[in-house]
Each structure stands twice: as structure tokens, then as C-alpha cells.
Design an enzyme around this catalytic site. Structure first.
Site, PDB file in Angstrom:
ATOM      1  N   LYS A 183     109.499  -9.826  35.547  1.00 17.67           N
ATOM      2  CA  LYS A 183     108.431 -10.829  35.523  1.00 17.67           C
ATOM      3  C   LYS A 183     107.094 -10.148  35.235  1.00 17.67           C
ATOM      4  O   LYS A 183     106.856  -9.032  35.727  1.00 17.67           O
ATOM      5  CB  LYS A 183     108.418 -11.533  36.893  1.00 17.67           C
ATOM      6  N   SER A 227     107.724 -20.057  40.122  1.00 13.58           N
ATOM      7  CA  SER A 227     106.992 -19.573  38.972  1.00 13.58           C
ATOM      8  C   SER A 227     107.739 -18.518  38.136  1.00 13.58           C
ATOM      9  O   SER A 227     107.283 -18.176  37.060  1.00 13.58           O
ATOM     10  CB  SER A 227     105.676 -18.948  39.437  1.00 13.58           C
ATOM     11  N   SER A 283     109.424 -19.022  44.497  1.00 18.67           N
ATOM     12  CA  SER A 283     109.357 -18.806  43.047  1.00 18.67           C
ATOM     13  C   SER A 283     110.559 -18.126  42.404  1.00 18.67           C
ATOM     14  O   SER A 283     110.684 -18.147  41.187  1.00 18.67           O
ATOM     15  CB  SER A 283     108.112 -18.002  42.699  1.00 18.67           C
TER      16      SER A 283
HETATM   17  N1  GLN Z   1     105.079 -22.822  44.291  1.00 21.24           N
HETATM   18  C1  GLN Z   1     104.486 -21.962  45.261  1.00 21.24           C
HETATM   19  C2  GLN Z   1     103.038 -21.766  44.974  1.00 21.24           C
HETATM   20  O1  GLN Z   1     102.595 -22.213  43.953  1.00 21.24           O
HETATM   21  C3  GLN Z   1     105.237 -20.667  45.354  1.00 21.24           C
HETATM   22  C4  GLN Z   1     104.806 -19.643  44.393  1.00 21.24           C
HETATM   23  C5  GLN Z   1     105.584 -18.378  44.466  1.00 21.24           C
HETATM   24  O2  GLN Z   1     106.580 -18.281  45.196  1.00 21.24           O
HETATM   25  N2  GLN Z   1     105.095 -17.393  43.742  1.00 21.24           N
HETATM   26  O3  GLN Z   1     102.350 -21.178  45.777  1.00 21.24           O
END
Ligand code: GLN
Length: 524
Positions: A76, A171, A195
């Protein structure tokens, strides 16, 4: 070859049935053919071919480094990679070339892994769709699968329309799409509130979030330091376990890593079910949960019960407060983390030079998207002297209550919790972005973020297809540092449920190729 597991590929490399260079070239050409998915921000072709050639030399000497030698992987784009651009999908870091590797990246390299590229994400890993990237949204490979197209009567040509393709979740959507489409065997994601697990579930792959502190965060550009964990996306539970064995362990560069030596494990084929207690948290019957996921969830519980495990309903009473609590803690840490991006030390710098303050402000306005700016504002509000106690401190206390809920359930004898991973299957892109991404992100994480707040390990396993022909995952949450037990249960379930992800990956590979060919044919 691409539609196999990591272990199968590693065995084929050792037997000389395929060379690391051949495998790497196949992945590179498939990355090109599936480039419309937008899974990669940077394809590291030159690095990959060099690493593959080195792996081949080791194989010819009969001295492979480890299980990952010659295996194509993706990372990532919020993990630092030495000499390779690391953007966090943000204008703020575009062009940033780190001078060092994140510890997890270095560990992959030390094992001989071959880096195919850096994958797309929501800016600074904030989101649940992989739709908020300056490089554009990631498309779910399942948008092109036969099952989905047949159900929706979408043909190859109109699958390109925004209304017809699906989000990957986020994400770490680029990593999930990269593994799901077969462009690499395993990918690193990050998991702060879900994510890794959310996109893994939407893309039909395994997504593992290890115990907080088991895997180093050094070189992972922080979102929420107290919750961030590197995650692993793979095609089967065994592969995730193998990679965890490589990544885990104390790192002097990350003071939050656990000091105890980590013993790499091998998952047993057999598990004694009558000693196992599975908990079903009743609060996870959350609003918006699709009925087909409820059915799948209870089918899974029955499978455990029929096999001799004890299945009990449990209560995690503070779950309903988790979304609000996560919001306060996340934005507060974001506000302090993002302070370093001021145009002086890292990344983008605005041309505005009326004053230092004006330059700071313009840099941050130009560099961050609306989601990031919104979180910085909220976080700074919660951290104001007059608000700190009422918001930040209170949220810390609620976090403790959420974590204690798990402790009580595990102390009462539950080994592993079984829950949904997501509320529904993957949404079509247009539907997803119609709703405010911030609201959507918050709702999407209802099943995943509690494990982050409690620091517990959790894994999502692909379990079935929805009525629309899209993958659905179920999540297992384990006791802290009990990954061996968690993954053994997950592996048993993966086998029993018989949802052959590898077979689907082969189909998706073929479908993506057909999709690309049709596109080129229609543009002739
Ligand atoms: N969807 C969550 C956020 O936007 C989790 C993001 C993540 O795990 N990086 O904070």
C-alpha cells in the site's frame, strides 16, 4: 499459475516449474492488462525484474532465502519504500521519495519477495471506499466477473460506465484489488478502523489485522498511532499466516512493538472442535446489515455447532458507542499527526509567500483533500483546552470500556468471536459517492473498528456470493496475541464453507483479460 496460493507458487519455484522472472513478467503483463482497475499508483517494474533475477540466481544455487523468495507482492502506498515514491494518494506527498524502507517492507525484501508496485488508497488511509485518491478511485475486479455481469445484464462495454462498476471498499482497496485480480500473491494494507478487512471482504480475499504491537509500524505513515497496524491481504488463510510469520516481532524502531520473541507458526489441519467456544455478539445485529449476511452469519455459527464447538450469544454492550468514540480519537490523533505537513519539512509547498502563516495555510489547503482537512478541523476542536476533557478524555474512557467488553467475554471462556465484516456487499461507485464519504466511512466500520480500539487480532474470510454475485466475508476476532488460534479457526472455516476463492480468482483473471481485450477491440 497466477491463480494459485503463495505456497503453491513457492513450491513451483523450488521445483523449477517456473522461474521468478517468468512469474514476475506474468504479473507485470497482467498488471498492464488490468490497469483499468487503478489498483496501483506506481508499478515498480524495474525493481521487480531485478529482484526476480536475484531470486533466480539464489534458486540456481539451491539457496532460496525463505518462503517468499521470488514471490510477487504489492505494498500500500502509505508504507515508506526506499527510493520509490510514497504518496499516501495525496497531493501533499506527491513526489516524496523516502530514504528508507518501512520495517515490514524490509522484512519482505529480506525474504526475497519481489515488489510489483505501490497500491492505491483513500488519501492518507481515511475512508472506506478507496474512492478518495488523487489518482482516482479503485475499481473492484468483481465488477467484471461473470457472475455479477450476468445478474445485472452488464456487458463488457457498459461495465466501464461509472454506474456499473463497484467500489473495492477501503482504504486498502488497491491492495485488495491487486490480490483479488491475481496481479500479486499477497499485499500489505494498513488497518486503523477496518481498512484491511473491509476491502478484503468486498474483493473476496482474506484480510488479516494482527494484534496491535505484534507487527512494526515503523515506516507506515501514521493515521492514528494508537490503532494503526500493518495488515495482510492474501488469497487464503494459510498464506496470511505465512506472511505474518515473516512480519511479526519486536522492532527497536517502534517502541510499541511487543518485546517477547515471536514464534512463527504453522496452522494445523485438524482442530479439536469440542474444546472451542465461539461467541456471537448480539450487538452486531446492527442497523443496515443485509439479510443475506445475517443468513450467512447464522449458517456459519451452525457449522461450528454441528462440528461440536460450543456457540454462545455474548454481549459487547459498548459497541453502539464505538463509531462516535472512534471519530473523536481518530480525528484528534489525525490533527496532531498531520501537523508535520506544513510545507517546510515534507512534501508539497505552496507558492503563496505573503507570510509564513499564509504559506502554511495555503500549503495545507492545496495539499489535503476535504476529508483530511475536515478531520484536522474536528480533531483540533476536540483537543481545544476547553473541550479536551469533555471529548478526548471521555472518548479515551469509552475506548477502555469497549476494550473491557472483549476482555470479559474472553475471560468467560470464549476463544473467538464470529461476526459480519461489512454491512452489505460492495456498492456501485455512483451509489457510494452520492452519500457523504465521511458518513459512509463511519457506518461501514461498525464491525471492524472495535477490534482496533481494543488492539485485538481479527481476520475476514471470504464465505459466499451475495444474490448480486459479489463476495461476502465473515470476520473472526481473537484474543490478544492468539493469532495461532484465530487463524486455525479461520482456516477450518475457510475449508468447511468451501467458497473456493482461488477458483474465483482464476475466473476473475480471465474476465479482466477479456474485458481489456474487448475494450481494445472496440477502440479499433
Ligand atoms: N474507515 C476508517 C477511517 O476512515 C478506517 C480507516 C483505516 O482503517 N485506515 O478512519
Amino acid at each position: 499459475m497466477l491463480g494459485t496460493s503463495l505456497r503453491e507458487a513457492a513450491a513451483a519455484l523450488r521445483l523449477g516449474q517456473v522461474s521468478a522472472t517468468e512469474l514476475c513478467q506474468k504479473c507485470l503483463s497482467f498488471i498492464k492488462e488490468s490497469s483499468f482497475l487503478n489498483a496501483y499508483i506506481t508499478v515498480t517494474e524495474e525493481v521487480a525484474l531485478k529482484q526476480a533475477a536475484e531470486a533466480d540466481k539464489r534458486f540456481s544455487r539451491g539457496q532460496p532465502l525463505g518462503l517468499l523468495d521470488g514471490i510477487p507482492v504489492a505494498v500500500k502506498d502509505n508504507f515508506s519504500t526506499c527510493g520509490i515514491e510514497t504518496t499516501c494518494a495525496s497531493r501533499m506527498l506527491k513526489g516524496y521519495i523516502p530514504p528508507y524502507n518501512a520495517t515490514v517492507v524490509q522484512k519482505l525484501f529480506d525474504q526475497g519477495a519481489v515488489l510489483m508496485g505501490k497500491t492505491n488508497l483513500d488519501e492518507f488511509a481515511m475512508g472506506s471506499g478507496s474512492t478518495d485518491s488523487i489518482f482516482g478511485p479503485v475499481k473492484n475486479p468483481w465488477s467484471y466477473s461473470k457472475a455479477y455481469r450476468e445478474k445485472r445484464a452488464v456487458n463488457h462495454h457498459n461495465a466501464e460506465k461509472e454506474s456499473d462498476w463497484l467500489i473495492t471498499g477501503g482504504s486498502s482497496g488497491g491492495s485488495a484489488a491487486a490480490v483479488s485480480a491475481g496481479t500479486c500473491y499477497v499485499a500489505l494494507g494498513s488497518d486503523t478502523g477496518g481498512s484491511t478487512r473491509n476491502p478484503a471482504s468486498h474483493c473476496g480475499v482474506v484480510g488479516l489485522k494482527p494484534t496491535y504491537g505484534l507487527v512494526s509500524r515503523h515506516g507506515l505513515i501514521p493515521l492514528v498511532n494508537s490503532m494503526d497496524v500493518p495488515g495482510i491481504l492474501s488469497r487464503c488463510v494459510d498464506d496470511a499466516a505465512a506472511v505474518l510469520g515473516v512480519l511479526a516481532g519486536h522492532d527497536p524502531q517502534d517502541s510499541t512493538t511487543i518485546q517477547d520473541p515471536f514464534e512463527p507458526f504453522k496452522l494445523p489441519e485438524k482442530i479439536s472442535m469440542n474444546k472451542l467456544c465461539i461467541g456471537i455478539p448480539k450487538e452486531y445485529h446492527a442497523p443496515g446489515l443485509s439479510t443475506e449476511i445475517v443468513t450467512l452469519w447464522s449458517k456459519a455459527a451452525d457449522m461450528f455447532e454441528n462440528a461440536g464447538a460450543k456457540v454462545v450469544e455474548v454481549s459487547l454492550p459498548h459497541t453502539p458507542y464505538s463509531i462516535v468514540c472512534y471519530h473523536v480519537l481518530c480525528t484528534s490523533e489525525v490533527a496532531s499527526n498531520m501537523a508535520r505537513f506544513d510545507g517546510l519539512e515534507y512534501g508539497h509547498r505552496s507558492d503563496v509567500d505573503d507570510s509564513t502563516e499564509a504559506m502554511y495555510a495555503a500549503t495545507r489547503r492545496e495539499g489535503f483533500n476535504e476529508v483530511v482537512r475536515g478531520r484536522i478541523l474536528s480533531g483540533n476542536y476536540f483537543l481545544l483546552k476547553q473541550n479536551y476533557e469533555e471529548y478526548f478524555l471521555k472518548a479515551q474512557k469509552v475506548r477502555r470500556l469497549i476494550a473491557d467488553d472483549f476482555v470479559k467475554v474472553f475471560r468467560a471462556g470464549v476463544h473467538v468471536l464470529l461476526t459480519p465484516t461489512t454491512l452489505t456487499d460492495a456498492a456501485p461507485y455512483l451509489e457510494f459517492i452520492q452519500e457523504d464519504n465521511r458518513t459512509r466511512s463511519a457506518q461501514e466500520d461498525v464491525f471492524t473498528q472495535c477490534a482496533n480500539m481494543a488492539g485485538l487480532p481479527a481476520v475476514t474470510v471470504p464465505a459466499s456470493l451475495s444474490s448480486r454475485g459479489l463476495p461476502l466475508g465473515l470476520q473472526f476476532i481473537g484474543r490478544a496475541l492468539c493469532e495461532q488460534q484465530l487463524l486455525t479457526v479461520a482456516k477450518w472455516f475457510e475449508k468447511q464453507i468451501g467458497f473456493s476463492t482461488l477458483q474465483f480468482h482464476r475466473e476473475i483473471e480471465n474476465d479482466c483479460i477479456a474485458q481489456q481485450h474487448n475494450k481494445s477491440a472496440s477502440s479499433l
